[in-house]
Design a protein around this motif. Structure first.
Motif, mmCIF file in Angstrom:
data_model
loop_
_atom_site.group_PDB
_atom_site.id
_atom_site.type_symbol
_atom_site.label_atom_id
_atom_site.label_comp_id
_atom_site.label_asym_id
_atom_site.label_seq_id
_atom_site.Cartn_x
_atom_site.Cartn_y
_atom_site.Cartn_z
ATOM 1 N N SER A 201 0.834 -1.212 0.073
ATOM 2 C CA SER A 201 0.036 -0.077 -0.075
ATOM 3 C C SER A 201 0.705 1.350 0.022
ATOM 4 N N ILE A 202 1.841 1.270 0.826
ATOM 5 C CA ILE A 202 2.636 2.406 0.949
ATOM 6 C C ILE A 202 3.436 2.554 -0.496
ATOM 7 N N GLU A 203 4.094 1.431 -1.063
ATOM 8 C CA GLU A 203 4.792 1.643 -2.451
ATOM 9 C C GLU A 203 3.876 2.014 -3.399
ATOM 10 N N ASN A 204 2.665 1.748 -3.689
ATOM 11 C CA ASN A 204 1.669 1.823 -4.455
ATOM 12 C C ASN A 204 0.897 3.202 -4.469
ATOM 13 N N TYR A 205 0.856 3.746 -2.970
ATOM 14 C CA TYR A 205 0.081 5.101 -2.824
ATOM 15 C C TYR A 205 0.685 6.265 -2.368
ATOM 16 N N ASN A 206 1.988 5.925 -1.670
ATOM 17 C CA ASN A 206 2.838 6.867 -0.871
ATOM 18 C C ASN A 206 1.989 7.773 -0.063
ATOM 19 N N PRO A 207 1.491 7.297 0.884
ATOM 20 C CA PRO A 207 0.360 8.071 1.904
ATOM 21 C C PRO A 207 1.385 9.108 2.557
ATOM 22 N N ASP A 208 0.702 10.136 2.976
ATOM 23 C CA ASP A 208 1.230 11.201 3.842
ATOM 24 C C ASP A 208 1.463 10.763 5.093
ATOM 25 N N TYR A 209 0.551 9.858 5.774
ATOM 26 C CA TYR A 209 0.230 9.600 7.015
ATOM 27 C C TYR A 209 -0.350 8.368 7.266
ATOM 28 N N ILE A 210 -0.041 7.447 8.105
ATOM 29 C CA ILE A 210 -0.565 6.251 8.238
ATOM 30 C C ILE A 210 -1.107 6.324 9.821
ATOM 31 N N CYS A 211 -2.335 5.509 9.837
ATOM 32 C CA CYS A 211 -2.945 5.297 11.082
ATOM 33 C C CYS A 211 -2.894 3.771 11.345
ATOM 34 N N PHE A 212 -2.458 3.253 12.576
ATOM 35 C CA PHE A 212 -2.459 1.842 12.908
ATOM 36 C C PHE A 212 -3.762 1.678 13.728
ATOM 37 N N ARG A 213 -4.546 0.953 13.302
ATOM 38 C CA ARG A 213 -5.882 0.827 14.007
ATOM 39 C C ARG A 213 -5.979 -0.924 14.321
ATOM 40 N N ASP A 214 -5.355 -1.265 15.616
ATOM 41 C CA ASP A 214 -5.585 -2.734 15.768
ATOM 42 C C ASP A 214 -5.249 -2.580 17.122
ATOM 43 N N LYS A 215 -6.038 -2.802 18.126
ATOM 44 C CA LYS A 215 -5.603 -3.002 19.489
ATOM 45 C C LYS A 215 -5.280 -4.232 20.151
ATOM 46 N N ASN A 216 -5.271 -5.357 19.265
ATOM 47 C CA ASN A 216 -4.918 -6.513 19.489
ATOM 48 C C ASN A 216 -3.577 -6.973 19.254
ATOM 49 N N SER A 217 -2.845 -6.293 18.568
ATOM 50 C CA SER A 217 -1.588 -6.607 18.240
ATOM 51 C C SER A 217 -0.429 -5.835 18.319
ATOM 52 N N THR A 218 -0.028 -6.056 19.466
ATOM 53 C CA THR A 218 1.371 -5.155 19.616
ATOM 54 C C THR A 218 2.216 -5.332 18.785
ATOM 55 N N LYS B 140 8.619 4.263 9.699
ATOM 56 C CA LYS B 140 9.923 4.923 9.923
ATOM 57 C C LYS B 140 11.068 4.698 8.574
ATOM 58 N N TYR B 141 10.798 3.299 7.987
ATOM 59 C CA TYR B 141 11.571 3.090 6.736
ATOM 60 C C TYR B 141 11.082 4.058 5.877
ATOM 61 N N TYR B 142 9.911 3.957 5.606
ATOM 62 C CA TYR B 142 9.607 4.965 4.327
ATOM 63 C C TYR B 142 9.503 6.471 4.834
ATOM 64 N N LYS B 143 9.696 6.885 5.956
ATOM 65 C CA LYS B 143 9.747 8.209 6.654
ATOM 66 C C LYS B 143 8.227 8.967 6.699
ATOM 67 N N ILE B 144 7.297 8.146 6.936
ATOM 68 C CA ILE B 144 6.073 8.609 6.984
ATOM 69 C C ILE B 144 5.500 8.466 8.473
ATOM 70 N N PRO B 145 4.894 9.756 9.110
ATOM 71 C CA PRO B 145 4.299 9.708 10.097
ATOM 72 C C PRO B 145 3.233 8.537 10.497
ATOM 73 N N ILE B 146 3.314 8.149 11.718
ATOM 74 C CA ILE B 146 2.534 6.994 11.799
ATOM 75 C C ILE B 146 1.592 7.478 13.371
ATOM 76 N N ILE B 147 0.621 6.982 13.089
ATOM 77 C CA ILE B 147 -0.526 7.556 14.272
ATOM 78 C C ILE B 147 -1.075 6.466 14.773
ATOM 79 N N ILE B 148 -1.360 6.311 16.103
ATOM 80 C CA ILE B 148 -2.120 5.177 16.911
ATOM 81 C C ILE B 148 -3.584 5.728 16.914
#
Length: 170
Positions: free
Chosen positions: A22-39, A50-58
């Motif tokens: 998804s990152i490689e095909n769409y190059n989003p500006d932000y990513i939101c991680f939405r999954d409470k069950n998987s640390t 971090k590898y793609y230098k995209i801010p990640i939001i919980i």
């Protein structure tokens, strides 16, 4: 136009591959991680972002912020917490004008649903533009954005970007 990729465990059965593609095909500006069950996936998402230098939001799970997330996406029931988290990026989920007014201190606001989504009627681009006038200019359209057709409609609006789960799936 900015884009905000939101993960969902229902669609991310092979988490690493799905997120990376998804990152490689769409190059989003932000990513939101939405999954409470998987640390495990939370840490993986942080590493990939971090590898793609995209801010990640919980999404909503404040207790996971210290894993290395750049910010928090508050639900409409958490809007009262925004001012306590100004040291990080804040997104706020809103669905009404009242919620938008409460969330004005966040860095960004998602407003939804703009298009018909999962049995809910979309509020439309006209309503989105009215919300942007209230919360300018930090509004992302959300809800029912599954193809370039909806993205093109949002591009004609006053919103600074769009957020989606299904649009970014490869």
């Amino acid at each position: 136009m900015l884009s905000y990729l939101i993960t969902d465990p229902k669609y991310y059965l092979d988490f690493k591959t799905t997120l990376t593609n998804s990152i490689e095909n769409y190059n989003p500006d932000y990513i939101c991680f939405r999954d409470k069950n998987s640390t495990k996936n939370a840490k993986l998402a942080i590493d990939i972002a971090k590898y793609y230098k995209i801010p990640i939001i919980i999404n909503q799970y404040i207790e996971l912020l210290n894993l290395g997330f750049d910010g928090i996406h508050f639900t409409s029931h958490q809007l009262h917490l925004i001012s306590s988290y100004k040291e990080c990026i804040t997104f706020a989920s809103t669905h009404t004008e009242n919620e938008v007014n409460i969330a004005k201190n966040s860095d960004f606001i998602t407003f939804s649903p703009i298009f018909n989504s999962k049995g809910r009627d979309g509020l439309g681009i006209k309503k989105l533009n009215g919300i942007v006038d209230i919360a300018k200019p930090k509004v992302f359209a959300l809800g029912g954005i599954i193809s370039n057709e909806e993205v093109n409609e949002v591009q004609k609006s006053k919103a600074i970007g769009f957020a989606s789960i299904r649009y970014f799936l490869v």
